[in-house]
Design an enzyme around this catalytic site. Structure first.
Site, PDB file in Angstrom:
ATOM      1  N   GLU A 102     -11.765  -2.795 -11.934  1.00 32.34           N
ATOM      2  CA  GLU A 102     -12.428  -3.547 -12.999  1.00 32.34           C
ATOM      3  C   GLU A 102     -12.034  -5.022 -13.048  1.00 32.34           C
ATOM      4  O   GLU A 102     -12.734  -5.826 -13.654  1.00 32.34           O
ATOM      5  CB  GLU A 102     -12.114  -2.921 -14.364  1.00 32.34           C
ATOM      6  CG  GLU A 102     -12.635  -1.510 -14.555  1.00 32.34           C
ATOM      7  CD  GLU A 102     -14.135  -1.447 -14.744  1.00 32.34           C
ATOM      8  OE1 GLU A 102     -14.800  -2.496 -14.698  1.00 32.34           O
ATOM      9  OE2 GLU A 102     -14.644  -0.328 -14.929  1.00 32.34           O
ATOM     10  N   ASP A 132     -11.250   5.625  -8.291  1.00 33.92           N
ATOM     11  CA  ASP A 132     -10.547   4.517  -8.936  1.00 33.92           C
ATOM     12  C   ASP A 132      -9.874   5.023 -10.209  1.00 33.92           C
ATOM     13  O   ASP A 132     -10.236   6.045 -10.772  1.00 33.92           O
ATOM     14  CB  ASP A 132     -11.460   3.322  -9.194  1.00 33.92           C
ATOM     15  CG  ASP A 132     -12.861   3.701  -9.631  1.00 33.92           C
ATOM     16  OD1 ASP A 132     -13.103   4.892  -9.880  1.00 33.92           O
ATOM     17  OD2 ASP A 132     -13.713   2.812  -9.730  1.00 33.92           O
TER      18      ASP A 132
END
Length: 401
Positions: free
Chosen positions: A142, A81
């Site tokens: 997130e 990520d």
């Protein structure tokens, strides 16, 4: 064993470039799904490799496919990520964030750079590989969740054949000694979901509360009732946590407000526990509001399901750690983590393994600042190990057929 040493040698060789990339990413943290500077840095780092690259539509994702030189075989997906957090960095590092109010406080800069390292290792060994490797550079972990749109845009068929196994590794700035990998078979982290409750009354002067509909005491009751009901309604062997992290109400000491709003998060490890906690939130909010003659609105903000390690792929990854680094470098998790990760959506469709690794830059990981802290510091020397680990996972899984 020969392939293992070659993997480590290449990881060591590429480490300086990977560290430079990580520090460049750290300086330009970007949020959610729109990461143009990060995407550009990563594309530049991949430019000299023979990869089939697809960019996301409506998000700054990168999907890159490496073809093995020995022809078709299994397809392995490796994920890193890329996004940061809305945190003001307080590390004092020479390569600290230049984007005010944003920071790579969770180590995603290391994840993305480590995945580039793995791509470089595998590219150097591709003539020996039978099968393909898909590199998943994902934004939005997130916040909005970048995994789902990547799946919708064909991530799992990017190689022209379905993905057979998937792997991801997460660095930790605290709680684990440097270089120690940790995971467990089965559930590895939590379902997570957020909610917002708006309690609606009719405000007025604080001296005459009988003339108004006061939402403040009712909202306080709701918070306490939700916390109490959790302890009386949830099986301790199928646990759940409900935390209220935000409570907003009022503008002045002598004014009763019209509206009070509070929000919280739910963490649990099963669909049944999640359904029960939802019932508790709704029931407490609506019941107490009705008792006070108030209106209430409950909004659920969907989070991520739990990541679940496939038993066979977990063992594959555990053995890879042991063979690369030694028995003392693996620690079996006793319990799942309460954190969440949208890699869960990939793992729901493909068997895989999700591992954590210590990247603590201080001598004592128990007192170091944890991830999401403005003072979280990660030792980028771990990039040698994460690059080698991801690459070796793919090498061995392709060899299994």
């Amino acid at each position: 064993m020969q392939a293992t040493q070659r993997t480590l040698d290449l990881a060591e060789r590429f480490l300086p470039d990977v560290v430079r990339l990580r520090r460049a990413l750290h300086q330009v943290p970007e949020l959610d799904l729109d990461l143009p500077k990060s995407q550009a840095l990563l594309l530049d780092a991949l430019a000299d490799l023979d990869l089939e690259i697809t960019l996301g539509e409506g998000l700054s994702s990168i999907t890159a496919v490496l073809r093995g030189g020995r022809g078709p075989g299994p397809v392995v997906l490796l994920r890193g990520d890329m996004d940061a957090l809305p945190v003001v960095e307080a590390t004092g590092l020479p390569y600290a964030s230049t984007h005010e109010g944003r920071m790579h406080a969770c180590g995603h800069d290391l994840h993305a750079a480590g995945l580039v390292g793995a791509a470089r290792i595998l590219h150097g060994m591709r003539d020996d590989l039978r099968g393909d490797v898909v590199f998943m550079f994902q934004p939005g972990e997130e916040q909005s969740g970048g995994a789902v749109p990547m799946l919708e845009q064909g991530l799992l068929t990017a190689a022209g054949r379905p993905v057979d196994a998937c792997y991801s590794v997460h660095v930790h700035s605290a709680g684990l000694p440097f270089g120690v990998f940790r995971s467990r078979p089965g559930i590895i982290n939590a379902h997570n979901e957020e909610f917002v409750v708006r309690v609606i009354g009719a405000g007025g002067h604080a001296s005459s509360p009988w003339r108004v509909l006061d939402p403040l005491p009712a909202a306080c009751e709701m918070v306490l009732a939700m916390q109490t009901r959790i302890t009386r309604s949830i099986d301790i062997f199928d646990p759940a946590v409900l935390t209220i992290g935000r409570f907003l109400g009022g503008t002045k000491d002598n004014v009763i407000p019209d509206v009070v709003e509070f929000g919280g998060t739910i963490r649990c490890f099963s669909d049944s526990a999640l359904a029960k906690v939802r019932e508790i939130v709704d029931g407490c909010a609506k019941g107490i509001a009705e008792a006070h003659g108030l209106k209430v609105a409950v909004e659920r903000i969907p989070g991520y399901p739990a990541c679940v390690n496939d038993v066979e792929e977990f063992e594959h990854a555990r053995q890879t750690v042991v063979d690369l680094f030694g028995e003392d470098r693996f620690q079996r998790s006793v319990n799942p983590s309460g954190s969440g990760d949208d890699f869960a959506y990939v793992m729901r469709q493909v068997p895989g393994a999700y591992f954590g690794v210590g990247a603590c830059a201080s001598a004592d990981p128990e007192t170091a600042a944890a991830g999401h802290s403005p003072r979280a510091v990660f030792d980028d020397a771990i990039l040698r190990d994460t690059s080698a680990f991801l690459a070796e996972l793919a090498i061995r899984r392709l060899a299994r057929g």
